[in-house]
Design a protein around this motif. Structure first.
Motif, mmCIF file in Angstrom:
data_model
loop_
_atom_site.group_PDB
_atom_site.id
_atom_site.type_symbol
_atom_site.label_atom_id
_atom_site.label_comp_id
_atom_site.label_asym_id
_atom_site.label_seq_id
_atom_site.Cartn_x
_atom_site.Cartn_y
_atom_site.Cartn_z
ATOM 1 N N GLY A 46 35.686 84.379 78.394
ATOM 2 C CA GLY A 46 34.973 83.571 79.378
ATOM 3 C C GLY A 46 34.445 84.364 80.554
ATOM 4 N N CYS A 47 34.523 85.706 80.472
ATOM 5 C CA CYS A 47 34.065 86.492 81.624
ATOM 6 C C CYS A 47 32.551 86.732 81.590
ATOM 7 C CB CYS A 47 34.814 87.828 81.718
ATOM 8 S SG CYS A 47 34.291 89.053 80.533
ATOM 9 N N GLY A 48 31.897 86.312 80.520
ATOM 10 C CA GLY A 48 30.430 86.407 80.490
ATOM 11 C C GLY A 48 29.885 87.510 79.606
ATOM 12 N N LYS A 49 30.725 88.005 78.681
ATOM 13 C CA LYS A 49 30.262 89.102 77.800
ATOM 14 C C LYS A 49 29.104 88.624 76.908
ATOM 15 C CE LYS A 49 34.288 89.625 75.832
ATOM 16 N NZ LYS A 49 35.086 88.589 76.495
ATOM 17 N N SER A 50 29.281 87.429 76.324
ATOM 18 C CA SER A 50 28.221 86.911 75.447
ATOM 19 C C SER A 50 26.967 86.576 76.244
ATOM 20 C CB SER A 50 28.703 85.660 74.709
ATOM 21 O OG SER A 50 29.767 85.999 73.841
ATOM 22 N N THR A 51 27.154 86.110 77.484
ATOM 23 C CA THR A 51 25.994 85.824 78.344
ATOM 24 C C THR A 51 25.218 87.106 78.607
ATOM 25 O OG1 THR A 51 27.265 84.054 79.367
ATOM 26 C CG2 THR A 51 25.317 84.816 80.563
ATOM 27 N N LEU A 52 25.977 88.188 78.813
ATOM 28 C CA LEU A 52 25.351 89.496 79.042
ATOM 29 C C LEU A 52 24.498 89.900 77.828
ATOM 30 C CD1 LEU A 52 25.502 91.619 81.319
ATOM 31 C CD2 LEU A 52 27.254 92.776 79.980
ATOM 32 N N LEU A 53 25.044 89.665 76.634
ATOM 33 C CA LEU A 53 24.296 89.994 75.416
ATOM 34 C C LEU A 53 23.063 89.102 75.264
ATOM 35 C CD1 LEU A 53 26.069 92.211 74.287
ATOM 36 C CD2 LEU A 53 26.234 90.949 72.161
ATOM 37 N N SER A 54 23.206 87.824 75.643
ATOM 38 C CA SER A 54 22.052 86.906 75.583
ATOM 39 C C SER A 54 20.934 87.391 76.499
ATOM 40 C CB SER A 54 22.462 85.497 76.018
ATOM 41 O OG SER A 54 23.262 84.909 75.045
ATOM 42 N N ILE A 55 21.325 87.907 77.666
ATOM 43 C CA ILE A 55 20.324 88.446 78.605
ATOM 44 C C ILE A 55 19.600 89.631 77.954
ATOM 45 C CG2 ILE A 55 20.089 89.747 80.765
ATOM 46 C CD1 ILE A 55 22.290 87.889 81.932
ATOM 47 N N LEU A 56 20.382 90.503 77.327
ATOM 48 C CA LEU A 56 19.781 91.698 76.703
ATOM 49 C C LEU A 56 18.926 91.330 75.491
ATOM 50 C CD1 LEU A 56 22.846 94.106 76.966
ATOM 51 C CD2 LEU A 56 20.746 94.162 78.320
ATOM 52 N N ALA A 57 19.309 90.254 74.789
ATOM 53 C CA ALA A 57 18.528 89.833 73.608
ATOM 54 C C ALA A 57 17.292 89.037 74.003
ATOM 55 C CB ALA A 57 19.412 88.988 72.691
ATOM 56 N N GLY A 58 17.128 88.776 75.296
ATOM 57 C CA GLY A 58 15.949 88.036 75.755
ATOM 58 C C GLY A 58 16.102 86.534 75.606
ATOM 59 N N LEU A 59 17.336 86.057 75.365
ATOM 60 C CA LEU A 59 17.545 84.626 75.169
ATOM 61 C C LEU A 59 17.851 83.919 76.478
ATOM 62 C CD1 LEU A 59 19.774 84.808 71.965
ATOM 63 C CD2 LEU A 59 17.313 84.420 72.122
ATOM 64 N N ASP A 60 18.238 84.670 77.490
ATOM 65 C CA ASP A 60 18.545 84.097 78.797
ATOM 66 C C ASP A 60 17.742 84.879 79.837
ATOM 67 O OD1 ASP A 60 19.605 83.191 81.169
ATOM 68 O OD2 ASP A 60 21.690 83.213 80.480
ATOM 69 N N ARG A 61 16.782 84.201 80.432
ATOM 70 C CA ARG A 61 15.923 84.892 81.414
ATOM 71 C C ARG A 61 16.229 84.444 82.844
ATOM 72 N NH1 ARG A 61 12.092 87.529 78.487
ATOM 73 N NH2 ARG A 61 11.775 86.759 76.361
ATOM 74 N N ASP A 62 17.231 83.579 82.975
ATOM 75 C CA ASP A 62 17.549 83.029 84.287
ATOM 76 C C ASP A 62 18.638 83.882 84.955
ATOM 77 O OD1 ASP A 62 17.741 81.393 86.455
ATOM 78 O OD2 ASP A 62 19.031 79.911 85.464
#
Lengths: 225, 264
Positions: A46-62
């Motif tokens: 829950g520390c945001g590792k997957s969110t970090l990967l989503s950012i790098l994959a271009g899936l999260d731009r916010d």
């Protein structure tokens, strides 16, 4: 933390990532990945590792910050869950990683054979076990010979024999073609078997706590091959 | 306990599974036909002709009367209206399911069209556009359209966010997005809209033919109703019902099997 040099394939300079309510999930995180380098990311759930990967994959731009890619490499992604199209066979799912390439089916079958699923090419995902489906997802990410691979707990559902086989396939590409890998993992076996560096995340909001170089171990590991 | 020698004789009397399935599927229809035959024979009234008389009239009208012409005209109207309603309704439904803003703008219109009876739409279309073929097609299409929009909007809202992210991560070209993700994901909803649409559209076509056309099964039903010729009313109605039943049980059932084969 390696400096943002000209040789870096990826540079992440994240200032913050907030929840919709405004609360910070990720704080300052800055790191880079060089060509042919394997970097592991670890940290509490829950520390945001997957969110970090989503950012790098271009899936999260916010988010606040910058993601800089050098030379727009082809990026392959393996998610925590297989995310296969249930109405397409294993081979058709893998061929989607090639997006309409004329040799799609042949290369898809070759990629499936590489992860030990040659016999499952015409099987629909509903007939595959979770581990087999995850191997299909890994084949889908590898089939296009990406220059950069993002792995999100990709081996968690695999048995050790299958995980070793997949790790070997990925490391072959790292050494032969200079593919870079950024992997989120909880399993020390993944990081010690594959990674050049380990990034430890933690705190609130999550930030980069520690960076361990595993190069010596990697050299030892890669030598006998 | 059954003696060993008895088992083969029991097997001889057991029907093959295929026959058992056919009988199970046909039983309700055969029961209705049988009840109809018994009641109509008992009444012996022109108000309720026997199934045999209706079938004989169907054959006679097909061979020597205008049945096939009117069937063709009605089938063409059903095909055109159905295709238009499905095409426009699918696009609108997907758009409204994808965009909350568009949905806010169009939802009141959708609610309005959902509550207007098909007969009112038909009358308004004939008044505003004249007693023309275009008015008939517009009336049927507008009556079916809201139903398709509602089903497809719901389908689009239930799309799998994780699969959409995967497609984005792998940079699916537009062709793959449509044919590998969007259409297969919406297929059950498209089929539901097609099935409910077919059963609704042909009934509305008959209504608009009865109100304002001089051809088609609806028009013929009105003519024979005025002549109180119940045999021909039932023969014309049953002939078109059989065609719709055939389309549903052969074509749509085949499509259903095809799109759901991955679930078996």
């Amino acid at each position: 933390m390696s400096a943002a040099g000209n040789a870096d394939l990826l540079l992440l300079d994240l200032a913050a990532k907030r929840w919709p309510g405004g609360q910070s999930l990720l704080g300052r995180i800055r790191f880079s990945v060089s060509p042919g380098e394997v970097v592991a990311i670890s940290g509490p759930s829950g520390c945001g590792k997957s969110t970090l990967l989503s950012i790098l994959a271009g899936l999260d731009r916010d988010f606040e910050g910058h993601v800089t890619w050098r030379g727009a490499p082809r990026v392959g992604v393996v998610f925590q869950t297989p995310r296969l199209l249930p109405w397409r066979t294993a081979a058709e799912n893998v061929a989607l990683g090639l997006a309409g390439h004329p040799d799609g089916k042949v290369r898809a079958r070759r990629a499936l054979a590489e992860v030990g699923l040659a016999e499952a090419a015409e099987v629909y995902p509903s007939r595959l076990s979770v581990g087999m489906a995850q191997r299909v997802a890994i084949a889908r990410a590898l089939v296009a010979e990406p220059g950069f691979l993002l792995l999100d707990e990709a081996f968690a559902s695999l048995d050790e024999a299958a995980a070793q086989r997949v790790r070997s396939s990925i490391l072959e590409r790292v050494e032969a073609r200079g593919m870079s890998v950024l992997m989120v993992t909880h399993d020390p076996r993944d990081s010690t078997a594959m990674a050049d560096r380990l990034l430890l995340l933690g705190g609130a909001p999550t930030r980069l706590l520690e960076l361990k170089s595993l190069r010596a171990q990697v050299r030892l590991r890669r030598q006998p091959r | 306990m059954i003696a060993a020698g008895l088992v083969p004789s029991l097997r001889r009397h057991t029907l093959a599974p295929a026959w058992r399935g056919w009988i199970a599927r046909s039983a309700p229809a055969l029961t209705i036909l049988l009840a109809w035959q018994v009641v109509s024979t008992g009444l012996a009234s022109p108000r309720l002709p026997t199934p045999a008389a209706v079938v004989a009239t169907m054959g006679e009208e097909a061979l020597h009367g205008p049945l096939l012409y009117h069937l063709g005209v009605t089938l063409l109207r059903v095909t055109v209206s159905f295709s238009l309603a499905m095409a426009v309704g699918t696009v609108l439904g997907i758009a409204m399911g994808s965009s909350a803003r568009l949905n806010r703008w169009l939802d009141p219109w959708l609610q309005l069209f959902l509550t207007i009876p098909a007969m009112v739409v038909a009358i308004l279309a004939y008044v505003w556009l004249g007693l023309t073929e275009t008015a008939a097609i517009v009336a049927v299409t507008l009556s079916k359209l809201p139903n398709v929009v509602v089903i497809l909007r719901e389908g689009r809202r239930r799309h799998d966010r994780e699969l959409a992210d995967m497609a984005h991560a792998f940079r699916f070209p537009p062709r793959n997005l449509v044919f590998d993700l969007l259409i297969p994901e919406l297929a059950p909803f498209l089929l539901a809209a097609a099935r409910s649409g077919l059963s609704l559209v042909w009934k509305i076509v008959l209504l608009v033919e009865l109100l304002g056309r001089s051809s088609g099964i609806g028009f013929q039903l009105n003519v024979y109703f005025q002549m109180f010729d119940m045999t021909r009313v039932l023969a014309y109605a049953a002939s078109f019902m059989l065609i719709i039943l055939a389309i549903d049980s052969v074509l749509l059932a085949w499509m259903d099997r095809r799109v759901s084969r991955w679930q078996r």
